[in-house]
Design an enzyme around this catalytic site. Structure first.
Site, PDB file in Angstrom:
ATOM      1  N   GLY A 101      -5.398 -17.360   8.926  1.00 47.99           N
ATOM      2  CA  GLY A 101      -4.688 -17.326  10.198  1.00 47.99           C
ATOM      3  C   GLY A 101      -4.488 -15.903  10.666  1.00 47.99           C
ATOM      4  CB  ALA A 102      -2.755 -13.347  10.763  1.00 48.62           C
ATOM      5  CG  MET A 103      -5.385  -9.424   5.740  1.00 46.17           C
ATOM      6  SD  MET A 103      -4.431 -10.121   4.348  1.00 46.17           S
ATOM      7  CE  MET A 103      -3.950  -8.609   3.497  1.00 46.17           C
ATOM      8  CD  GLU A 104      -0.337  -9.473   4.390  1.00 39.84           C
ATOM      9  OE1 GLU A 104      -0.033  -9.584   3.191  1.00 39.84           O
ATOM     10  OE2 GLU A 104      -0.905 -10.383   5.023  1.00 39.84           O
ATOM     11  CG  ASN A 105      -5.849  -5.883   7.012  1.00 40.65           C
ATOM     12  OD1 ASN A 105      -6.135  -6.200   5.880  1.00 40.65           O
ATOM     13  ND2 ASN A 105      -6.276  -6.553   8.087  1.00 40.65           N
ATOM     14  CG  HIS A 137       4.040 -14.516   8.429  1.00 41.23           C
ATOM     15  ND1 HIS A 137       4.698 -15.449   7.664  1.00 41.23           N
ATOM     16  CD2 HIS A 137       3.127 -13.938   7.594  1.00 41.23           C
ATOM     17  CE1 HIS A 137       4.220 -15.439   6.438  1.00 41.23           C
ATOM     18  NE2 HIS A 137       3.249 -14.522   6.375  1.00 41.23           N
ATOM     19  CD  GLU A 138       0.155 -12.085   9.063  1.00 46.52           C
ATOM     20  OE1 GLU A 138      -0.006 -11.234   8.165  1.00 46.52           O
ATOM     21  OE2 GLU A 138       0.158 -13.309   8.839  1.00 46.52           O
ATOM     22  CG  HIS A 141       3.320  -9.686   5.310  1.00 48.95           C
ATOM     23  ND1 HIS A 141       3.898  -9.952   4.090  1.00 48.95           N
ATOM     24  CD2 HIS A 141       2.682 -10.835   5.687  1.00 48.95           C
ATOM     25  CE1 HIS A 141       3.629 -11.203   3.738  1.00 48.95           C
ATOM     26  NE2 HIS A 141       2.904 -11.764   4.691  1.00 48.95           N
ATOM     27  CD  GLU A 160       2.204 -14.157   2.245  1.00 51.84           C
ATOM     28  OE1 GLU A 160       2.735 -14.455   3.330  1.00 51.84           O
ATOM     29  OE2 GLU A 160       1.223 -13.399   2.164  1.00 51.84           O
TER      30      GLU A 160
END
Length: 710
Positions: A101-105, A137-138, A141, A160
């Site tokens: 869905g997404a990635m918090e790089n 959410h991201e 993080h 998470e």
């Protein structure tokens, strides 16, 4: 401050070279770079941080909302955490093909297009809510996970669970009208309790020493249960002390790793100011070091005392691993009685097996877990249940809407494990829903009722009575909300109208069915677009019993659609048909990337399997016959394929089917991260068979007695 410099590279090749500043100290899984020809939209926060949204040029106009949300949420997090975002910029990128869905790089967050793009004319309220949720959410993080990273994957929930909790908190700040506290209850609490009911669950903090075990940690327990217990702790401490403790933790461990005990120590220091003080280590350890959750049993003694006791929620005959804490929890028990409103609820603690506390003289009923703050269910003696159910039918606003939803959720669930709670009580209680004004409470309660009605609907002798029960509730609601968006709609009305109309049509409400066909015909003949909030209703209703020609036109529209959120509704509609020949054709499409993108195939398979029992059988047969293909494509970590297997297997209720499934997987030596999904599916199927043996005749008989047509 500029973080890179661009110059012409030495030599005569004319190439450009970018030299970047050295990064901050960070975990390697957060490093990302991207080469793209996307366009961007930018703004700065009050503290001067640059925020940019990147997307394909043809979707540039859909990035404005995401930018507004990102700026507001970044400003909120810098304020509430008390620590400035440490990088000079934050990029958010809409990636057309993306597994997650997404990635918090850190500083370069990547998203599926459905999770960040919003078109005011073509995006539904549901996907608008998703955009603000996933951004929140991201971006959480960036502090919880990036600035401070868990020491090892056994504490994944520190990342998470916290980000999952903050997505509701920050979204509520960014968009107060969206009702995020109700969404937390429906999307996190209900689903986490359901997942944590089975013996194949796991403690939030568990050993994770292999890649497959690490992959298994990315589940509803780490995300949703983690969010719920952090929310419970926040409510115990209050916002001021809770976020003071979070600030201390982030400050002490920034640019390094931490374990859950170090978070508890930081929170414990501020919790000392509470009266009485609480031991955060002891409280939170009881929720993170053992799986499952308690039922709190409530009994009124005389006219001014209440006894509460705890026992683990457990299905009959289940064999579970031993708990280091004996399956006893430190339970904050909020309650109110007929003497208080839900806004004046009180708190007592249940630390042992049972406890007694005093209430006002003349107490007639108690409502436990007021405002659904705690991660547990509440059971009452029959007279108390009777009073609560009577209030639902006569004056339901005595209880807050979140409590009304929690009452139905608890009752449908507890009736499966407590013999003294009759399975029909929840059906009788739920008939009040025809008068329910809160569409959140209505739809959340209808989801809970599938624990009973979903099991009965597959049997021909009960199918019509199930439909009539639903229509008894839904028809009055449909008459109130109408068939189309209204100018003065609340966000909630726009959010749920489509799903309510869809459900009414699926259960045989002819006016709903006919109106959907009319709106679709208008769309075809005049080019009038279907309203975004009605995509689900119109397309799914049309697909239910459509001809192959109509289905083909829906598939063509799906194939040509550029807006991925709208594509998702069309995909679900394609899977809604009852025509098994079309279903089998669609199943084959999931192996052809020219027809269904790989990132969407698992989601489509889930939609197909949930459409009907026959469609689920077809899905399992297809997966079994093409196992090598799907294992190769989706058997890797975090594909979500384990969730699909759990759902498909869990819907079977015949012994011969389960024997065949066990035999099939018995020959598979290396399932890896899929193994838990298979085990959970088999356990759910065993529970379904046991439920039918125990409750089918009683629940089905009640439906026939009250809703069978002559």
């Amino acid at each position: 401050k500029q973080w890179y410099q661009r110059r012409v590279r030495d030599g005569d090749d004319g190439l450009l070279q970018d030299n970047f500043e050295k990064s901050v100290k960070m975990s390697t899984y957060l490093v990302a770079f991207m080469v793209m020809d996307f366009t961007s939209r930018s703004d700065t926060t009050k503290t001067g941080k640059l925020i940019r949204i990147w997307s394909r040029s043809e979707t540039h106009h859909q990035t404005e909302y995401a930018l507004e949300c990102a700026v507001r949420i970044m400003e909120y997090y810098e304020n509430i955490f008390g620590i400035p975002f440490p990088l000079p910029k934050q990029d958010l990128v809409a990636v057309p093909d993306f597994n997650s869905g997404a990635m918090e790089n850190w500083g370069l967050i990547t998203y599926r297009e459905t999770s960040i793009l919003f078109d005011k004319d073509e995006t539904s309220n549901g996907f608008k809510r998703r955009v603000v949720n996933v951004i929140a959410h991201e971006m959480a993080h960036q502090w919880f996970g990036n600035l401070v990273t868990m020491k090892w994957w056994n504490d994944l929930w520190l990342n998470e669970g916290f980000a999952s909790y903050m997505e509701y908190v920050a979204s509520d700040v960014a968009e107060p009208e969206m009702g995020m506290q109700m969404y937390l209850q429906k999307n996190a609490m209900q689903r986490a309790l359901s997942a944590d009911s089975f013996s194949n669950s796991h403690p939030i903090s568990s050993e994770a020493n292999t890649p497959s075990k690490i992959a298994e940690m990315f589940d509803a327990i780490s995300y949703r249960k983690g969010a719920c217990i952090i929310r419970m702790l926040n409510d115990v401490m209050g916002d001021t002390l809770f976020f003071e403790g979070i600030n201390s933790y982030l400050t002490e461990y920034q640019y390094s790793n931490a374990e859950q005990r170090q978070l508890y120590t930081a929170l414990n220091e501020t919790a000392k100011q509470l009266e009485p003080a609480i031991d955060i280590h002891k409280m939170m350890g009881s929720w993170t070091l053992q799986m499952g959750y308690p039922i709190v049993h409530v009994q009124i003694i005389g006219s001014n005392r209440v006894n509460i006791s705890q026992s683990k929620y457990k299905f009959a005959g289940t064999v579970e691993p031993e708990s280091p804490l004996g399956y006893k929890w430190e339970i904050p028990f909020w309650y109110n009685t007929n003497h208080e409103t839900y806004k004046d609820n009180k708190l007592v603690w249940l630390s042992e097996t049972s406890a007694v506390f005093e209430v006002s003289e003349g107490t007639e009923w108690v409502l436990g877990n007021s405002m659904a703050r705690g991660f547990f269910r509440v059971n009452y003696e029959p007279s108390n249940w009777d009073k609560i159910i009577n209030i639902l039918h006569t004056q339901h606003t005595t209880f807050d809407r979140v409590d009304r939803m929690k009452i139905i959720d608890d009752l449908t669930s507890i009736s499966q494990v407590v013999p003294d709670v009759d399975i029909t009580w929840s059906l009788h209680a739920a008939t009040y829903l025809k008068d329910e004004e809160s569409l959140y409470a209505l739809t959340g309660s209808l989801t809970s009722l599938t624990r009973i009605l979903g099991k009965l609907a597959v049997f021909e002798e009960y199918a019509d009575a199930v439909n009539q029960f639903y229509l008894h509730i839904l028809v009055p609601v449909v008459e109130r909300i109408g068939f189309e968006d209204r100018k003065n709609d609340t966000f909630e009305a726009g959010l749920f109208r489509g799903s309510i109309l869809t459900e009414a049509a699926q259960h045989g409400h002819k006016p709903c069915h006919d109106q959907a066909l009319k709106l679709y015909q208008d769309h075809l003949t005049t080019g009038k677009p279907v309203a975004a909030n009605l995509y689900e209703y119109v397309y799914q209703t049309v697909a239910l019993n459509c001809t192959e020609e109509v289905w083909d036109s829906l598939f063509e529209e799906y194939s040509k659609e550029q807006l991925q959120s709208k594509q998702r509704y069309l995909m679900k509609a394609l899977a809604s048909t009852f025509d098994l020949d079309i279903i089998n054709r669609l199943l084959k499409y999931t192996m052809d990337e020219k027809k269904i993108r790989q990132q969407d195939a698992r989601i489509l398979l889930m939609h197909i399997s949930m459409g009907s029992y026959d469609a689920n059988v077809a899905t399992w047969t297809f997966l079994r016959e093409n196992w090598e293909f799907f294992y190769s494509a989706y058997g890797h970590s975090n594909s979500g394929f384990d969730v699909l297997l759990e759902s498909v297997i869990g819907q079977f209720y015949k012994e011969e089917d389960i024997v065949e499934i066990k035999k099939f997987f018995g020959n598979k030596s290396d399932l890896g991260s899929l193994e838990r999904g298979v085990k959970k599916g088999l356990e759910a199927s065993a529970h379904r068979m046991a439920w039918l043996k125990e409750h089918k005749e009683r629940a089905g008989g009640w439906l026939l007695a009250n809703y069978a047509r002559d």
